[in-house]
Design a protein around this motif. Sequence first.
Motif, PDB file in Angstrom:
ATOM      1  N   MET A   1     -67.074   2.354  15.291  1.00  0.00           N
ATOM      2  CA  MET A   1     -67.331   3.807  15.278  1.00  0.00           C
ATOM      3  C   MET A   1     -66.218   4.538  16.013  1.00  0.00           C
ATOM      4  O   MET A   1     -65.661   4.045  16.984  1.00  0.00           O
ATOM      5  CB  MET A   1     -68.670   4.077  15.972  1.00  0.00           C
ATOM      6  N   ASN A   2     -65.892   5.701  15.485  1.00  0.00           N
ATOM      7  CA  ASN A   2     -64.866   6.506  16.146  1.00  0.00           C
ATOM      8  C   ASN A   2     -65.323   6.911  17.535  1.00  0.00           C
ATOM      9  O   ASN A   2     -66.506   7.112  17.764  1.00  0.00           O
ATOM     10  CB  ASN A   2     -64.583   7.780  15.350  1.00  0.00           C
ATOM     11  N   LYS A   3     -64.337   7.042  18.376  1.00  0.00           N
ATOM     12  CA  LYS A   3     -64.687   7.498  19.715  1.00  0.00           C
ATOM     13  C   LYS A   3     -64.764   9.027  19.721  1.00  0.00           C
ATOM     14  O   LYS A   3     -63.790   9.703  19.366  1.00  0.00           O
ATOM     15  CB  LYS A   3     -63.642   7.011  20.711  1.00  0.00           C
ATOM     16  N   VAL A   4     -65.913   9.520  20.056  1.00  0.00           N
ATOM     17  CA  VAL A   4     -66.089  10.976  20.108  1.00  0.00           C
ATOM     18  C   VAL A   4     -65.955  11.418  21.555  1.00  0.00           C
ATOM     19  O   VAL A   4     -66.577  10.826  22.438  1.00  0.00           O
ATOM     20  CB  VAL A   4     -67.480  11.359  19.562  1.00  0.00           C
ATOM     21  N   PRO A   5     -65.127  12.427  21.814  1.00  0.00           N
ATOM     22  CA  PRO A   5     -65.020  12.889  23.206  1.00  0.00           C
ATOM     23  C   PRO A   5     -66.359  13.422  23.700  1.00  0.00           C
ATOM     24  O   PRO A   5     -67.133  14.018  22.951  1.00  0.00           O
ATOM     25  CB  PRO A   5     -63.964  13.999  23.135  1.00  0.00           C
ATOM     26  N   LYS A   6     -66.597  13.183  24.983  1.00  0.00           N
ATOM     27  CA  LYS A   6     -67.868  13.624  25.557  1.00  0.00           C
ATOM     28  C   LYS A   6     -67.967  15.150  25.542  1.00  0.00           C
ATOM     29  O   LYS A   6     -66.969  15.848  25.759  1.00  0.00           O
ATOM     30  CB  LYS A   6     -67.978  13.113  26.992  1.00  0.00           C
ATOM     31  N   LYS A   7     -69.161  15.622  25.283  1.00  0.00           N
ATOM     32  CA  LYS A   7     -69.365  17.070  25.316  1.00  0.00           C
ATOM     33  C   LYS A   7     -69.244  17.540  26.761  1.00  0.00           C
ATOM     34  O   LYS A   7     -69.858  16.948  27.646  1.00  0.00           O
ATOM     35  CB  LYS A   7     -70.751  17.395  24.771  1.00  0.00           C
ATOM     36  N   PRO A   8     -68.422  18.596  27.004  1.00  0.00           N
ATOM     37  CA  PRO A   8     -68.296  19.051  28.390  1.00  0.00           C
ATOM     38  C   PRO A   8     -69.617  19.587  28.931  1.00  0.00           C
ATOM     39  O   PRO A   8     -70.440  20.114  28.185  1.00  0.00           O
ATOM     40  CB  PRO A   8     -67.240  20.155  28.309  1.00  0.00           C
ATOM     41  N   LEU A   9     -69.796  19.427  30.231  1.00  0.00           N
ATOM     42  CA  LEU A   9     -71.001  19.950  30.865  1.00  0.00           C
ATOM     43  C   LEU A   9     -71.016  21.474  30.769  1.00  0.00           C
ATOM     44  O   LEU A   9     -69.956  22.095  30.688  1.00  0.00           O
ATOM     45  CB  LEU A   9     -71.029  19.535  32.342  1.00  0.00           C
ATOM     46  N   PRO A  10     -72.206  22.066  30.753  1.00  0.00           N
ATOM     47  CA  PRO A  10     -72.241  23.538  30.742  1.00  0.00           C
ATOM     48  C   PRO A  10     -71.561  24.100  31.984  1.00  0.00           C
ATOM     49  O   PRO A  10     -71.632  23.511  33.063  1.00  0.00           O
ATOM     50  CB  PRO A  10     -73.738  23.869  30.730  1.00  0.00           C
ATOM     51  N   SER A  11     -70.879  25.235  31.813  1.00  0.00           N
ATOM     52  CA  SER A  11     -70.122  25.778  32.929  1.00  0.00           C
ATOM     53  C   SER A  11     -71.055  26.373  33.976  1.00  0.00           C
ATOM     54  O   SER A  11     -72.227  26.647  33.714  1.00  0.00           O
ATOM     55  CB  SER A  11     -69.157  26.855  32.440  1.00  0.00           C
ATOM     56  N   ILE A  16     -75.833  29.414  36.036  1.00  0.00           N
ATOM     57  CA  ILE A  16     -76.406  30.495  36.843  1.00  0.00           C
ATOM     58  C   ILE A  16     -76.740  31.686  35.948  1.00  0.00           C
ATOM     59  O   ILE A  16     -77.764  32.340  36.118  1.00  0.00           O
ATOM     60  CB  ILE A  16     -75.426  30.929  37.952  1.00  0.00           C
ATOM     61  N   GLY A  17     -75.854  31.963  35.005  1.00  0.00           N
ATOM     62  CA  GLY A  17     -75.921  33.208  34.232  1.00  0.00           C
ATOM     63  C   GLY A  17     -77.155  33.351  33.374  1.00  0.00           C
ATOM     64  O   GLY A  17     -77.826  34.369  33.441  1.00  0.00           O
ATOM     65  N   TYR A  18     -77.484  32.316  32.585  1.00  0.00           N
ATOM     66  CA  TYR A  18     -78.601  32.486  31.646  1.00  0.00           C
ATOM     67  C   TYR A  18     -79.924  32.740  32.341  1.00  0.00           C
ATOM     68  O   TYR A  18     -80.609  33.727  32.025  1.00  0.00           O
ATOM     69  CB  TYR A  18     -78.695  31.279  30.711  1.00  0.00           C
ATOM     70  N   PRO A  19     -80.329  31.865  33.318  1.00  0.00           N
ATOM     71  CA  PRO A  19     -81.611  32.144  33.981  1.00  0.00           C
ATOM     72  C   PRO A  19     -81.612  33.492  34.693  1.00  0.00           C
ATOM     73  O   PRO A  19     -82.586  34.241  34.619  1.00  0.00           O
ATOM     74  CB  PRO A  19     -81.756  31.004  34.999  1.00  0.00           C
ATOM     75  N   PHE A  20     -80.477  33.809  35.336  1.00  0.00           N
ATOM     76  CA  PHE A  20     -80.418  35.074  36.069  1.00  0.00           C
ATOM     77  C   PHE A  20     -80.572  36.257  35.115  1.00  0.00           C
ATOM     78  O   PHE A  20     -81.303  37.205  35.396  1.00  0.00           O
ATOM     79  CB  PHE A  20     -79.095  35.176  36.822  1.00  0.00           C
ATOM     80  N   THR A  21     -79.875  36.197  33.979  1.00  0.00           N
ATOM     81  CA  THR A  21     -79.945  37.294  33.017  1.00  0.00           C
ATOM     82  C   THR A  21     -81.369  37.504  32.536  1.00  0.00           C
ATOM     83  O   THR A  21     -81.875  38.625  32.511  1.00  0.00           O
ATOM     84  CB  THR A  21     -79.039  36.992  31.808  1.00  0.00           C
ATOM     85  N   ILE A  22     -82.024  36.384  32.195  1.00  0.00           N
ATOM     86  CA  ILE A  22     -83.390  36.512  31.675  1.00  0.00           C
ATOM     87  C   ILE A  22     -84.317  37.042  32.766  1.00  0.00           C
ATOM     88  O   ILE A  22     -85.102  37.973  32.533  1.00  0.00           O
ATOM     89  CB  ILE A  22     -83.877  35.150  31.131  1.00  0.00           C
ATOM     90  N   ALA A  23     -84.193  36.483  33.967  1.00  0.00           N
ATOM     91  CA  ALA A  23     -85.060  36.915  35.067  1.00  0.00           C
ATOM     92  C   ALA A  23     -84.845  38.391  35.376  1.00  0.00           C
ATOM     93  O   ALA A  23     -85.805  39.157  35.534  1.00  0.00           O
ATOM     94  CB  ALA A  23     -84.782  36.070  36.309  1.00  0.00           C
ATOM     95  N   PHE A  24     -83.574  38.797  35.420  1.00  0.00           N
ATOM     96  CA  PHE A  24     -83.286  40.191  35.761  1.00  0.00           C
ATOM     97  C   PHE A  24     -83.780  41.130  34.667  1.00  0.00           C
ATOM     98  O   PHE A  24     -84.262  42.227  34.958  1.00  0.00           O
ATOM     99  CB  PHE A  24     -81.781  40.367  35.978  1.00  0.00           C
TER     100      PHE A  24
ATOM    101  N   ARG B 263     -63.291  28.719  29.663  1.00  0.00           N
ATOM    102  CA  ARG B 263     -63.124  27.785  30.771  1.00  0.00           C
ATOM    103  C   ARG B 263     -62.060  26.767  30.398  1.00  0.00           C
ATOM    104  O   ARG B 263     -61.970  26.343  29.254  1.00  0.00           O
ATOM    105  CB  ARG B 263     -64.443  27.083  31.044  1.00  0.00           C
ATOM    106  N   GLU B 264     -61.279  26.406  31.383  1.00  0.00           N
ATOM    107  CA  GLU B 264     -60.305  25.355  31.133  1.00  0.00           C
ATOM    108  C   GLU B 264     -61.015  24.012  31.184  1.00  0.00           C
ATOM    109  O   GLU B 264     -61.640  23.667  32.195  1.00  0.00           O
ATOM    110  CB  GLU B 264     -59.196  25.404  32.188  1.00  0.00           C
ATOM    111  N   ILE B 265     -60.966  23.289  30.063  1.00  0.00           N
ATOM    112  CA  ILE B 265     -61.673  22.021  30.001  1.00  0.00           C
ATOM    113  C   ILE B 265     -60.671  20.881  30.161  1.00  0.00           C
ATOM    114  O   ILE B 265     -59.687  20.799  29.436  1.00  0.00           O
ATOM    115  CB  ILE B 265     -62.435  21.881  28.679  1.00  0.00           C
ATOM    116  N   ILE B 266     -60.928  20.040  31.136  1.00  0.00           N
ATOM    117  CA  ILE B 266     -60.053  18.882  31.363  1.00  0.00           C
ATOM    118  C   ILE B 266     -60.619  17.709  30.571  1.00  0.00           C
ATOM    119  O   ILE B 266     -61.765  17.298  30.793  1.00  0.00           O
ATOM    120  CB  ILE B 266     -59.961  18.540  32.864  1.00  0.00           C
ATOM    121  N   VAL B 267     -59.833  17.213  29.611  1.00  0.00           N
ATOM    122  CA  VAL B 267     -60.318  16.104  28.788  1.00  0.00           C
ATOM    123  C   VAL B 267     -59.848  14.794  29.385  1.00  0.00           C
ATOM    124  O   VAL B 267     -58.671  14.655  29.687  1.00  0.00           O
ATOM    125  CB  VAL B 267     -59.822  16.250  27.335  1.00  0.00           C
TER     126      VAL B 267
END
Lengths: 260, 267
Positions: A1-11, A16-24, B263-267
């Motif tokens: 199987m091809n190596k798929v790069p890992k999905k980056p973690l949410p920024s 912080i932004g989504y919960p704060f926006t909804i709460a506010f 965001r700058e993403i470091i791969v």
Amino acid sequence: MNKVPKKPLPSLLAVIGYPFTIAFSIFSFFQIGFNLEDFKRNFANRRLVTDTLFNPKWDWAIENASQALIETIQIAILASILGCFIALPLSFYASRATNQTTTTYFIYKSFLNFIRTIPDLFWAMLFTVAVGLGPFAGVLALVMFSMAIMGKLLSETIDSIDLGPLEAAKASGAKHNQAVFSSALPQILPNFTAYFLYIFELCIRASVILGLVGAGGVGRIIETQRIFLRFDRISPIIIFILVIVIGIEQFSVWLRRKIL
Amino acid sequence: MKIPSQPLNQKILKYLITFLIVVGSIWSASGLEITPDRFLSAPGKIWILISAMFPLDLSQEAIDRIVPKVAESLFIAWAGTVIGAIFSFPVSFLAANNTSINTISRVTKQILNIIRAFPELILAFVLLPITGLGPLTGTLAVGIHSIGTLGKLSSEVIEGIDDGPLESIKSSGGSKLNVLFFGVVPQVMPTITSYWLYRFEINLRASAVLGIVGAGGVGAELINQLRFRDFPRAGTVLVVTILMVLIVDTISAAIRRRIIKGREIIV
């Protein structure tokens, strides 16, 4: 199987932004105090508005409001012209590209930012107290309003001009001011005209409501009729304004396309 | 050396604009009976007003009255922006000519134009008898006006997207809805979100004003203090408002810059 790069973690911003926006948002809606009972009771009053609003008295409006409408347009024209032409030199001082002194740059920049924080009608209220009721206060308020917007838009445009011509002028012996006048100014003139048209539109919209605080224009008539709930007299005025605003907007869109 | 002459069209346009500006300002100034000496005397009069405001009225009672009103303006602006964002988002897809049918796009655009032409204050006092005195009216007025402006801006963003991703989704068998969700939305979302924030900044100024007609917020406080000639307290209202607007502007501008830049993403 091809190596798929890992999905980056949410920024962090998203975490912080989504919960704060909804709460506010929820908090804000609670603060506004939507009350269904009151709303139902008030909603029975709707005929008070709708019956008169959709029953315009054209003759009354043409007879009484046309003079004030012209005054409104005059306020907008004079204020946008004055405000934009005052802002023209200011924005050269408020841009890094044409002002090398950090102190004066900072002073002009914060001056423009400061003016921009005060809403247009607050200016109008202050000027009615300072120079008296009437269209002059309205003109001054809109001068500040248009100056602030033009200053911001234009100084940001100047930030991104091509510095080549400026350097060329200096290399051939021009002083800094001469270089700015001959090489920076022509670069931003088309933008200046386009912004001017945009600000003129904004001023027309803003000048309509100036009269609500006694700063001249058609708002004066709207205010007196509004207190007596004479929406039948207001609605033709609103329609006149609508036609003027949309007409000017179409004209300026056309002209902007010609210039840029 | 022969220099090519400017196209005639441009020249006429230039003269026309200069002519319009000169005639316009003379006509307006004479119509409003404004003379240069009135302008020259204005700064002095404003200075008198400003110096009357200092020292500011910072008593506990004044702060307790003013700060909740300023906060109310903030809530009105935010809730109004949320209303505007929620309703304008689907509408903007109808208004954009590349995601909608030609006729529907035109009609929607005209409707948005008409909504946009009403200032918030006019919407507020028309709604006032129906929704009652208070912040609800202000929120609705701000919200309705925002639908018009945000709808226009968002639809322009949608019209400016790159067609490549849409085509590749179509060619790999995606339905129209797939194209919309995986092709259009991810492309436009950053710009549209930053427009929402930008609108929030504008709405903050609008909601501060709405109090004049009794639609909630800090405007009523300022006009009352000015009417009663209580200048120190009016000064406090102004300063607190300016501070709040400055803080919100700074935060919102920083977030907008971050959203657009990504965001700058470091791969």
